[in-house]
Design a protein around this motif. Structure first.
Motif, PDB file in Angstrom:
ATOM      1  N   ASP A 265       0.839  -1.193   0.000  1.00  0.00           N
ATOM      2  CA  ASP A 265       0.000   0.000   0.000  1.00  0.00           C
ATOM      3  C   ASP A 265       0.877   1.246   0.000  1.00  0.00           C
ATOM      4  OD1 ASP A 265      -1.872   2.019   0.524  1.00  0.00           O
ATOM      5  OD2 ASP A 265      -2.968   0.824   1.991  1.00  0.00           O
TER       6      ASP A 265
ATOM      7  N   CYS B  99       0.168   3.898   1.271  1.00  0.00           N
ATOM      8  CA  CYS B  99       0.007   4.552   2.569  1.00  0.00           C
ATOM      9  C   CYS B  99       0.884   3.918   3.653  1.00  0.00           C
ATOM     10  CB  CYS B  99      -1.457   4.503   3.001  1.00  0.00           C
ATOM     11  SG  CYS B  99      -2.577   5.428   1.932  1.00  0.00           S
TER      12      CYS B  99
ATOM     13  N   LYS C 189     -14.470   7.674   0.623  1.00  0.00           N
ATOM     14  CA  LYS C 189     -13.335   7.561   1.544  1.00  0.00           C
ATOM     15  C   LYS C 189     -12.090   6.910   0.946  1.00  0.00           C
ATOM     16  CE  LYS C 189     -11.923   6.451   6.232  1.00  0.00           C
ATOM     17  NZ  LYS C 189     -10.636   5.881   5.832  1.00  0.00           N
ATOM     18  N   PRO C 190     -12.196   5.798   0.172  1.00  0.00           N
ATOM     19  CA  PRO C 190     -10.972   5.240  -0.406  1.00  0.00           C
ATOM     20  C   PRO C 190     -10.228   6.226  -1.297  1.00  0.00           C
ATOM     21  CG  PRO C 190     -12.782   3.668  -0.563  1.00  0.00           C
ATOM     22  CD  PRO C 190     -13.378   4.957  -0.116  1.00  0.00           C
TER      23      PRO C 190
ATOM     24  N   ASP D 263      -8.140   8.319   1.050  1.00  0.00           N
ATOM     25  CA  ASP D 263      -7.023   7.538   1.587  1.00  0.00           C
ATOM     26  C   ASP D 263      -5.897   7.405   0.557  1.00  0.00           C
ATOM     27  OD1 ASP D 263      -8.432   7.184   3.923  1.00  0.00           O
ATOM     28  OD2 ASP D 263      -9.207   5.206   3.362  1.00  0.00           O
ATOM     29  N   THR D 264      -6.243   6.943  -0.642  1.00  0.00           N
ATOM     30  CA  THR D 264      -5.215   6.673  -1.644  1.00  0.00           C
ATOM     31  C   THR D 264      -4.687   7.946  -2.282  1.00  0.00           C
ATOM     32  OG1 THR D 264      -6.142   4.494  -2.128  1.00  0.00           O
ATOM     33  CG2 THR D 264      -4.751   5.486  -3.825  1.00  0.00           C
TER      34      THR D 264
ATOM     35  N   ILE E 234      -3.704  10.796   1.185  1.00  0.00           N
ATOM     36  CA  ILE E 234      -2.739  10.271   2.154  1.00  0.00           C
ATOM     37  C   ILE E 234      -1.633   9.497   1.452  1.00  0.00           C
ATOM     38  CG2 ILE E 234      -2.426   8.815   4.178  1.00  0.00           C
ATOM     39  CD1 ILE E 234      -3.994  11.443   4.639  1.00  0.00           C
TER      40      ILE E 234
END
Length: 333
Positions: A59, A61, A93-94, A97-98, A101
């Motif tokens: 990932d 992140c 939300k994903p 995140d990707t 972040i």
């Protein structure tokens, strides 16, 4: 001199085509970092030489993993993104995140190690144009994103610019128009229509199909990115496009006739909420400053090659097809 290039998201459509392009056109070695979500496909990297390409399942992140990989890389090219507009409308939300972040995590790593960074973005950060507007997007067009997807990509672009100015990160950005070509997930417009025809289903058109996209073959995107990595000015943004404006109905009719079907053999489905009207790229800066030219300036020729690829690679896309169409049926599309 051969470089060590880290490519994020390279099991996806555009990233995997970039890795294939690097192997075919350079002596570089490549490390792929991919989370292998539904959009990542190990088969997209099949057949690449093991002494040139290594694959890491992880990932962007994950700060510790990213730091380890960046530390031994000369260049980082960041393709990884949540990128499907419909998905962003159902679960934003994903994308935060990707796209936010994850980009921050990469920027901090290249900042620590002094690694050259190139950031892949989209023309959708600029919003849309009216159908009769003679203007096209340029590097100075103000950002005006309209979806969770495009707004998070716009945010990631701004992070890159801030890290260049505030911390001296050696970075460039490219914003590209809509890609088509081999290895694109069947949820996307062009491969969805091609594979529908192959399996005997009628293609689907959002609304009246008047929305215009500026299409570019993935190989041309790859060649432009490599040119920017090699010769682009640090801190600059370059728009990548091949003057391929077509509305969705025109594209679908070209697919149908190119596959021996009547041009009107499709069904209309409910339009996407907030569907942008038109994208159009002015790639003058890339062409004049860096001497780049597309190898597929003729959209019809590139589309024919794409149809041939999907016809010849059913084992690549068929495992995705049934679940994708079931999801669209739930949405009335």
């Amino acid at each position: 001199m051969a470089r060590k290039i880290l490519v994020t998201g390279a099991a996806g459509f555009i990233g995997s085509n970039f890795v294939h392009f690097l192997v075919a056109n350079t002596d570089d070695t490549v490390t792929v970092l991919d989370k292998f979500t539904y959009a990542g496909n190990a088969a997209s990297l099949a057949g690449l030489p093991e002494n040139r390409v290594s694959v890491v399942h992880g990932d962007i992140c994950d700060a510790e993993l990213v730091d380890d990989l960046v530390a031994v890389s000369d260049v980082l090219v960041h393709f990884a993104a949540e990128s499907h507009n419909d998905n962003s409308l159902h679960d934003p939300k994903p994308f935060l995140d990707t796209n936010i972040i994850g980009t921050y995590t990469l920027l901090e790593a290249v900042r620590r190690h002094g690694t050259r960074y190139h950031h892949i973005s989209t023309d959708e950060v600029y919003g849309d144009l009216e159908l009769d507007d003679p203007q096209r997007f340029t590097e100075s067009t103000p950002y005006n994103p309209s979806s969770p997807y495009s707004s998070t990509k716009a945010g990631s672009d701004l992070l890159v610019r801030a890290w260049v100015r505030s911390f001296g990160v050696e970075a460039t950005i490219s914003n590209c128009s809509n890609n088509y070509g081999p290895r694109q997930h069947v949820e996307k417009f062009i491969p969805r229509q091609i594979t529908n025809i192959i399996v005997g289903e009628r293609p689907k058109l959002y609304g009246e199909g008047l929305n215009v996209r500026d299409w570019i073959h993935a190989d041309d995107h790859s060649s432009a990115v490599l040119r920017i990595v090699e010769a682009g000015r640090i801190g600059d943004t370059y728009l990548i496009g091949a003057d391929g404006e077509k509305n969705n109905r025109q594209v679908l009719e070209l697919i149908l006739t190119g596959m021996g079907q009547p041009s009107d053999a499709y069904d209309h489905v409910v339009d996407r909420p907030g569907h942008d009207l038109r994208y159009a790229i002015d790639s003058t800066k890339l062409r004049t400053e860096l001497g780049w030219r597309p190898s597929f300036p003729d959209f019809e020729r590139g589309l024919a090659a794409t149809i041939d690829w999907y016809r010849g690679n059913e084992d690549w896309w068929r495992p995705q097809k049934a679940a994708t169409e079931a999801k669209y049926r739930e949405q009335g599309q």
